[in-house]
Design a protein around this motif. Structure first.
Motif, PDB file in Angstrom:
ATOM      1  N   ALA A  45      19.578  23.587  -9.955  1.00 20.12           N
ATOM      2  CA  ALA A  45      18.371  23.448 -10.770  1.00 20.12           C
ATOM      3  C   ALA A  45      18.102  21.987 -11.099  1.00 20.12           C
ATOM      4  CB  ALA A  45      18.514  24.258 -12.056  1.00 20.12           C
ATOM      5  N   PHE A  46      19.148  21.248 -11.473  1.00 22.19           N
ATOM      6  CA  PHE A  46      18.973  19.844 -11.833  1.00 22.19           C
ATOM      7  C   PHE A  46      18.515  19.014 -10.644  1.00 22.19           C
ATOM      8  CE2 PHE A  46      22.346  20.628 -15.272  1.00 22.19           C
ATOM      9  CZ  PHE A  46      21.364  20.970 -16.201  1.00 22.19           C
ATOM     10  N   SER A  47      19.107  19.251  -9.477  1.00 18.83           N
ATOM     11  CA  SER A  47      18.710  18.478  -8.297  1.00 18.83           C
ATOM     12  C   SER A  47      17.282  18.801  -7.882  1.00 18.83           C
ATOM     13  CB  SER A  47      19.681  18.725  -7.138  1.00 18.83           C
ATOM     14  OG  SER A  47      19.664  20.079  -6.735  1.00 18.83           O
ATOM     15  N   THR A  48      16.867  20.057  -8.075  1.00 15.50           N
ATOM     16  CA  THR A  48      15.484  20.432  -7.757  1.00 15.50           C
ATOM     17  C   THR A  48      14.512  19.764  -8.721  1.00 15.50           C
ATOM     18  OG1 THR A  48      16.211  22.564  -6.875  1.00 15.50           O
ATOM     19  CG2 THR A  48      13.885  22.367  -7.441  1.00 15.50           C
ATOM     20  N   MET A  49      14.884  19.682  -9.987  1.00  8.93           N
ATOM     21  CA  MET A  49      14.042  18.978 -10.958  1.00  8.93           C
ATOM     22  C   MET A  49      13.857  17.522 -10.561  1.00  8.93           C
ATOM     23  SD  MET A  49      15.410  20.518 -14.595  1.00  8.93           S
ATOM     24  CE  MET A  49      14.270  19.601 -15.614  1.00  8.93           C
ATOM     25  N   ARG A  50      14.931  16.878 -10.134  1.00  7.68           N
ATOM     26  CA  ARG A  50      14.825  15.476  -9.710  1.00  7.68           C
ATOM     27  C   ARG A  50      13.932  15.338  -8.490  1.00  7.68           C
ATOM     28  NH1 ARG A  50      20.399  15.519 -11.111  1.00  7.68           N
ATOM     29  NH2 ARG A  50      20.995  15.865  -8.936  1.00  7.68           N
ATOM     30  N   ALA A  51      14.078  16.267  -7.553  1.00 10.54           N
ATOM     31  CA  ALA A  51      13.275  16.205  -6.324  1.00 10.54           C
ATOM     32  C   ALA A  51      11.793  16.394  -6.628  1.00 10.54           C
ATOM     33  CB  ALA A  51      13.751  17.261  -5.334  1.00 10.54           C
TER      34      ALA A  51
ATOM     35  N   GLY B 249      13.883  37.581  -2.369  1.00 10.45           N
ATOM     36  CA  GLY B 249      13.290  37.696  -3.702  1.00 10.45           C
ATOM     37  C   GLY B 249      13.115  36.345  -4.365  1.00 10.45           C
ATOM     38  N   ALA B 250      14.102  35.455  -4.215  1.00  9.05           N
ATOM     39  CA  ALA B 250      14.009  34.114  -4.801  1.00  9.05           C
ATOM     40  C   ALA B 250      12.873  33.322  -4.169  1.00  9.05           C
ATOM     41  CB  ALA B 250      15.331  33.378  -4.622  1.00  9.05           C
ATOM     42  N   MET B 251      12.741  33.415  -2.839  1.00  9.99           N
ATOM     43  CA  MET B 251      11.669  32.694  -2.160  1.00  9.99           C
ATOM     44  C   MET B 251      10.302  33.213  -2.576  1.00  9.99           C
ATOM     45  SD  MET B 251      12.977  32.007   1.731  1.00  9.99           S
ATOM     46  CE  MET B 251      14.161  30.712   2.098  1.00  9.99           C
ATOM     47  N   ALA B 252      10.189  34.528  -2.704  1.00  5.35           N
ATOM     48  CA  ALA B 252       8.913  35.127  -3.104  1.00  5.35           C
ATOM     49  C   ALA B 252       8.522  34.659  -4.504  1.00  5.35           C
ATOM     50  CB  ALA B 252       9.007  36.649  -3.051  1.00  5.35           C
TER      51      ALA B 252
ATOM     52  N   CYS C 201      18.078  37.172  -8.963  1.00  6.06           N
ATOM     53  CA  CYS C 201      18.099  36.986  -7.507  1.00  6.06           C
ATOM     54  C   CYS C 201      19.348  36.220  -7.076  1.00  6.06           C
ATOM     55  CB  CYS C 201      16.852  36.226  -7.049  1.00  6.06           C
ATOM     56  SG  CYS C 201      15.310  37.165  -7.153  1.00  6.06           S
ATOM     57  N   ALA C 202      19.700  35.182  -7.841  1.00  2.70           N
ATOM     58  CA  ALA C 202      20.893  34.393  -7.516  1.00  2.70           C
ATOM     59  C   ALA C 202      22.147  35.258  -7.628  1.00  2.70           C
ATOM     60  CB  ALA C 202      20.983  33.186  -8.450  1.00  2.70           C
ATOM     61  N   HIS C 203      22.192  36.077  -8.660  1.00  6.13           N
ATOM     62  CA  HIS C 203      23.354  36.948  -8.866  1.00  6.13           C
ATOM     63  C   HIS C 203      23.505  37.953  -7.730  1.00  6.13           C
ATOM     64  CE1 HIS C 203      26.394  39.077 -11.188  1.00  6.13           C
ATOM     65  NE2 HIS C 203      25.767  40.218 -10.916  1.00  6.13           N
TER      66      HIS C 203
ATOM     67  N   LEU D  96      16.003  25.350  -2.661  1.00  9.62           N
ATOM     68  CA  LEU D  96      16.641  25.894  -3.867  1.00  9.62           C
ATOM     69  C   LEU D  96      16.992  27.379  -3.664  1.00  9.62           C
ATOM     70  CD1 LEU D  96      17.476  25.785  -6.867  1.00  9.62           C
ATOM     71  CD2 LEU D  96      15.098  26.367  -7.429  1.00  9.62           C
ATOM     72  N   ALA D  97      16.042  28.150  -3.164  1.00  6.50           N
ATOM     73  CA  ALA D  97      16.285  29.585  -2.958  1.00  6.50           C
ATOM     74  C   ALA D  97      17.483  29.823  -2.049  1.00  6.50           C
ATOM     75  CB  ALA D  97      15.031  30.244  -2.388  1.00  6.50           C
ATOM     76  N   ILE D  98      17.591  29.029  -1.013  1.00  5.44           N
ATOM     77  CA  ILE D  98      18.695  29.183  -0.060  1.00  5.44           C
ATOM     78  C   ILE D  98      20.028  28.839  -0.733  1.00  5.44           C
ATOM     79  CG2 ILE D  98      19.704  28.282   2.072  1.00  5.44           C
ATOM     80  CD1 ILE D  98      16.778  27.895   3.059  1.00  5.44           C
TER      81      ILE D  98
END
Length: 290
Positions: A264-270, A214-217, A206-208, A284-286
């Protein structure tokens, strides 16, 4: 090598009473700690050593994090501190295994300091962490630190093929995880872990493609599962790292993977800090698809 260094120090009676084993998840720091604990408590081997390796020994007191944050709380430290002064049961001493020493907060680290500095006779402290710098200086300075690194992809593949029948998956996972045997093995043994890796691959695709919908879903399925979200982020970071190494069959290119990793790392911290999971994953998806 690590094994020879620790074995020599143990045999010569020069092993520090506090040992910090550092390595990324999947490199075997936890297993190395259990091996060292078994050799320390039962130098002649036998059933007692086997129990230590299996994580079932009463002579090994374990401290580890709780909840989504994985933080090691002061009450848990105090409980182990009290127990450590009890008489050992049948081994030559006792071991305190601190899994994820980087998860000690200031209060729990302070509660641990005195017993680490002046442990009772025969008590060995074994700590694990992803990296030495992640451990509080007050704890780190009182330990003898050793680092573990992944084996080569080829060596990892050979090991996996000796233990699992799916040769194709063995080679693929060895490449995806860059030789981290523990991470690859978990995916081969645990269907849930493999399913989460598939989601991590799908998120990378999805990121690519810049497919925000798709990422949000995909991420919406993790909004009420903090542990699952953390597991997904860890696997997603492995997928992105594999892309940066040029691993084949990764559904995101290296340029995009370099953007995704810090997200990904910042989302893990959050998520670990109990930020609203839905908000963190939507953000993250955005960011992944911007």
């Amino acid at each position: 090598m690590l094994k020879q260094s620790l074995s020599a120090a143990l045999a010569a009676g020069r092993l520090s009473h506090s040992v910090l084993l550092c390595g990324e998840a999947g490199t075997g720091a936890g297993f190395a700690a259990r091996c060292l604990a078994a050799d320390y408590l039962y130098p002649q081997g036998g059933p007692g050593a086997a129990q230590v390796l299996a994580g079932e020994s009463a002579e090994v007191l374990t401290l580890e994090g709780e909840g989504a944050s994985g933080e090691i709380k002061i009450d848990a430290v105090r409980a182990v501190r009290r127990e450590v002064y009890n008489t050992a049961l049948s081994a030559q001493g006792r071991v305190v295994l601190i899994r994820g020493a980087h998860k000690l907060n200031a209060a729990s680290a302070n509660a641990l300091l005195k017993v680490i500095e002046e442990p009772p006779e025969g008590v060995l402290f074994l700590l694990t962490a992803p990296g030495e710098a992640m451990v509080l200086p007050t704890i780190r300075s009182r330990c003898c630190a050793y680092s573990l690194a992944p084996v080569s992809v080829e060596e990892c593949t050979r090991y996996l093929e000796e233990h699992f029948s799916d040769k194709r998956s063995c080679a693929r996972l060895a490449s995806v995880f860059g030789g981290k045997i523990g991470s690859a093995r978990r995916c081969l043994e645990d269907a849930q872990q493999q399913s989460c890796l598939n989601d991590a691959m799908a998120l990378a695709k999805c990121a690519h493609r810049r497919d925000t919908y798709g990422a949000m879903a995909l991420l919406s399925g993790y909004e009420k599962d903090r542990f699952g979200a953390l597991r997904l982020m860890e696997l997603f970071s492995n997928v992105c790292s594999a892309a940066l190494r040029g691993t084949p069959d990764i559904p995101v290119d290296a340029q995009r993977a370099a953007v995704c990793l810090p997200c990904a790392f910042s989302t893990m911290r959050a998520v670990s800090a109990n930020v609203n999971a839905k908000l963190a994953l939507t953000n993250l998806a955005i960011r992944l698809c911007a």
